[in-house]
Design a protein around this motif. Structure first.
Motif: not given
Lengths: 416, 416, 416, 416
Positions: C302-316, C381-386, D297-301
């Motif tokens: 769908g076109d409705v979803a949460q939008q956190f901004g990509p740089s707000r995802y701490l990614t492992f 693989t990566t895991l991104g946490i907002p 490594p951990v990153y923020r886009p």
């Protein structure tokens, strides 16, 4: 085999803008074309900053205070686009914009109230300046500490030359406004009539040059018939603009590159102004003005932009009741001014001067929206500030801690 | 153990709005509170549509033409928020808004020029209507075929009661405008003075009721001191608004729910108007007006919204040169009107009537931005239309194929 | 005149799931259809939570530890879609999903290693639970303090009934795996064979019921031929899924509604599981499997979803070297486990128990991506946490301050 | 006054990579550092394409077929970061990445199954190639007509040098895998042991060079201890990566720049490979590995990326049942392969060859997600394709019209 993209025109930072014959600072159908491009072709075009180099990378705002506003908007062009005729739409697809490699900086200014002014000049009458260092897609300023953001790099000015008839109409209606406001707005510059002083007509000389200087439209306003100085920040990389063609060959010009700009560009010299290179792929839609029912420029933004998340925008509401408590009728301009003033008072709490925030709202990726335009008598507008551009928390909930932030240069008034 | 969320107030679709004592349609500090909520608590509040049920789910625009604009904006409230005092900020966090389950439809109207009017009433003077069927988060209209979109459901009106002093100031300045415009805008409704006719003061009766009816501010305009009818479409689910508290207890009211609305709500009855339920979690920031430097409402949008991709917005530019070719001075309101008119002419090519597009721009998720507000004399605004709401391709490049689309109802002028 | 959306099937929270004849918990072509829907029609369908009510809104994890996994996935259906035949594509457009109004809560569980298990059961062998309170589009849990987010509400299971041939193939290949793993993975449940115990075949009785119980495929795995339990979190409101039709009438079933789920649903009972109502508009693409070259389900979010901004995802980042330092060959599953474990160790610093983070990664809007799948021997693989779902700053730069957070219930191992 | 950003190292396109002493193609603690950078400083670093120039801008895939995979991953570095010690986190903030100005093109390749292979080499065993022309932020390929997109430019490889102990562990566990697979995967390259042939140890010579050549880890896999060849497409402009420091000085190296890459980089040489310049601002978090609990490594886009709108992704589901119908146990790698294969069959309908789509999925901004990883025995993954990168409509609803698209070069198998 495609190769490196052709540079259709370069500029010099060392020669005075007024002496570079591929630049011009008036709109007129007879400014000589400097080059020709083909539909389907991408070319690079270099541009000076909008003041043609009047502002220095230093810590004084005197150059902003003393700027000569008759020597601005040196546009690169005009370019003929092969096969274009009046009534066509020129398709301007921007594939890149970069600062000049050897000049990775830009500036934002507040003009003095008596020399240029700006949206809030009654509140901030003195000239001020911020220099921005451009580090890749990011910028920072020693004059506005604590902020850093990626620029949505764009061209402030792009348009095709007016026809003689369109030019005459511009001069007519703007003169009419000047006349009508002479009494109601004494001393206020409401529009700029043609002015021979410092007119730059490109390679034109002699009689032609004199005629262009006498008739040519000033470049400050954007105008519905061709666009021009629209200062739309998402006419950025990836955007496609459909421009009316008004003269044979289109005679396209471009300039006033901005590393970043907030909606409204409120301090007038409000973007992060820079010299740079723009890459454009041109196309034509024959007879598009009529067949596509387009009389003023239309565009599609690019698909690459900053993404802050909607909830990261702290948003100020502004209504059409002015600073003195006077009620205006559905005046979105007054309303937006109130939103700006509210944001400034708010952000001052974090240690900034009013001038610093005024500069910041002008150039950072803030969003100005028309919320409600029908609820008499109050237009409602909003100003959204992305909180993530700050190094510290500026939310309503954030604790207010005293911060000692370096100031921006502010100039003393000029003694005449 | 938390349970089902408490409904603080329900409404009836069967009893006339004017007879429901928990509703009111004026702003006044003395309208009796209907209930009390605690900071930290989430409650549900039901609201009627803004006309209190005057518009029917049918195929005639006569009810829109004949709407009684003295009987509108029946707000639910006022609610006391425990512990709130003047100078506080009331934190209004909207956790949900839904249409009433048994009433899954809404309407958008164009008011007749002589009864309500709207942003483009000189161009579209006749009343028109579109009924929208609400299917979950999506809506469609049999009166505007070929479009379908998710709504950014929001509350058009939310605010705390004015103090007596603020109310007096509202009445003063709006009366001043009316006076000032009597000659310059003859016959034009520039503001609405207090009016006893059909004033609804909630549970007040007798002398109190008469006083409120005589003094109470009309609800049409949003106002900087408290917000009110701001018609901001992203005060939606997940948004947090910080509202000035002006009277003890805050006396918060809410209403005018919209399933969707475009920036500007240009046709005045321009949102998808509906009856519904809003869920709000309240909080307080004590003495927040001073300590946070907030004098007018500030908000953060929710993090859930439609995402079309920036390049999917076909965007029209509008400048402050009016339809007659007259130049205005930095008038963003005139400029936005031009952007709207340009969009209408464009979209008519695909088979719609002007009224259909006027309705659509009012209620669909279109974006109105202030692009440049300093380039004298032309303000530049933009209107962005998300192309993905259409079933067919409306890009500039799209082939224009004749389409036979069902019309929307348009009313003949009322014979007086 | 369209009216309220029809409820095609409701469910009861008071009657045992096994006694509600419009539910079933096996996939089989011969489960009797419960109702018929038309292409183009939107209907509402109520669903129980996936355990059929085994888990309570309380502060003990014993019910999760003792869950009976033979009594799960009570799906609502099957529905006949008029005109559908094998080879068609059933178009499932979800227009809304809501929790049951009188039941605004959900749960997330970690199953005990010896009863269900999960992705990290070697590390977290004990059962644990978090109860979530649903407040409009947001949720919070007394068992995982400090987080709050909007749910991307979705259906974990949706699919059409298998044909007899497809069912036979499922049973063949899964039995083959069980056989192959008997020695290599002793004691590990690698797949679930048909099981008569607690099989629920809807309204089937007698011999038919016995046959379905004996042959029917278990519902745990999603399967390429029809979808089923895919647990894809963006098959949410506004999404459109194209499902292969394998039997006449399609026999569509749906269930396992989730208020929110992270990519991977790692704790197995990992979504915010809830009872609720889904609204679906059905359509058909005749012979679509061949003409559109679609053999497995395809969808558009769908076109409705949460939008956190990509740089707000701490990614492992996670690689296919397991916890014991053993190198695996391009094993994205092992790699994703490492990313999860890294995130847990990281977030424990802020005061959470490992179980709390394990629950949170399962249900919050975290993103699991396949970054590189070809760089032998390591899949990446990566895991991104907002980060914005937390009340406090969890960035790498954030100061680590001791926090005393309330725990989640963890169950003692069951004594047998 | 800040000036132009310093270029810490440039490279030559004219000198063989193996002769440029500031490049290396092995990971080893003793490769001599080439320069030193300070925390807080931004520097530019030039990089060759990952093959060191083996692939030409032409229309034959023979160079891809015949690529020498012992001569790859010429990384620029190592750089000492002042003050860094084992246990620190090196903060790598990428402020820009650009193709080399005089080389605005890149390539994507499918390796022959017997020389490199790739994710789908059983299906597409022959070498193939696509050349991409880079036009600002956009790219197009004469070998894959009908697509055009903006690149999310990124670095495929970045990491600090391993310590001797970490290096030994890499060699141990990868050798163990090779041993374990010798029988189970005969003939399959499951990992690459140290290899002296064509080892490039930077400025090392003599004995040191020989030792590095003998012990140095190959660069193909990313590894959990330091990152390396992670091929994560959103380690792009604006991203911040936190890298474990394992040796004094950090010894950071970077290379393998990609103009764009899809999740998984499935064809192995799957990104749009290019030579270019990366700008990095370095910082240090002292003792960050322990104090921030970060071992990998951990990153923020970055906050700047393409935005297509979620509903514009046509998304294919893949399950862990392989092409032969064999059931695998929660194998996300097998599942992702199925999603890829499904997408290829689908897109072939629009006129492409399988090789063209295989190349396209490798390099375009497609999203690979881990949907469900616990529903035994089937992992469920998804592959989302942004439909807006195509010139024509590729939705499920789109009419299939015969298109005659130019092919990509595919090489005949090499005769040995």
């Amino acid at each position: 085999m495609p190769g490196k993209i052709r540079t259709a025109q370069s500029v010099s930072l060392d020669i005075p803008a007024s002496e570079q014959p591929y630049l011009h600072n008036r709109w007129h159908p007879d400014i000589p074309s400097i080059a020709s491009v083909k539909p389907g072709e991408t070319v690079r075009i270099e541009c000076l900053d909008w003041t043609g180099g009047q502002i220095g990378n230093n810590d004084s705002a005197d150059d902003v205070r003393d700027v000569d506003l008759t020597r601005i908007h040196y546009l690169t062009g005009p370019f003929d686009v092969e096969g274009s005729e009046p009534g066509d739409l020129l398709v301007v697809h921007i594939t890149d914009i970069q600062p000049l490699d050897h000049s990775p900086w830009g500036f934002t200014g507040i003009f003095a109230r008596d020399n240029g002014g700006g949206f809030l000049d009654r509140h901030y009458p003195r000239a001020a300046k911020a220099i921005w260092d451009l580090d890749g897609i990011y910028c920072t300023s020693r004059h506005i500490p604590g902020v850093r953001f990626a620029g949505l790099v764009h061209a402030g000015i792009l348009g095709c030359a007016p026809s003689a008839a369109v030019l005459a109409e511009w001069n007519r209606r703007e003169a009419e406004l000047v006349g009508a406001c002479a009494q109601s707005h004494p001393g206020q510059v409401v529009a700029l009539a043609p002015l021979a002083t410092n007119a730059h007509a490109g390679a034109a000389d002699g009689e032609l040059r004199a005629r262009i200087a006498g008739e040519g439209a000033r470049t400050i306003p954007g105008r519905p018939e061709h666009g021009g100085n629209v200062d739309i920040n998402n006419i950025s990389r990836g955007s496609t603009t459909y421009l009316p063609v008004l003269v044979p060959g289109a005679k396209f010009s471009v300039g006033d590159l901005h590393f970043s700009q907030g909606d409204g560009e409120i301090s007038f010299c409000g973007a992060i102004e820079m010299a740079g290179t723009i890459s454009i792929r041109f196309d034509l839609i024959k007879n598009g003005m009529e067949e596509r029912a387009i009389k003023s420029p239309v565009y599609r933004p690019g698909d690459v932009a900053q993404q802050f998340g909607p909830s990261r925008y702290l948003t100020f509401e502004g209504f059409s009741v002015d600073e003195a408590g006077r009620q205006h009728f559905l005046d979105a301009t007054v309303a937006y001014r109130q939103a700006c003033l509210g944001a400034i008072e708010y952000l001052k709490q974090f240690g900034y001067s009013g001038e610093q925030i005024y500069l910041l709202l002008s150039c950072a990726p803030v969003r100005g929206s028309i919320a409600g335009i029908v609820d008499v008598p109050n237009a409602c507008t909003t100003l959204g500030i992305p909180m993530d551009i700050f190094d510290f928390d500026v939310s309503v909930e954030a604790e207010r801690v005293p911060r000692s932030l370096a100031p921006c240069p502010v100039a003393d008034p000029r003694v005449r």
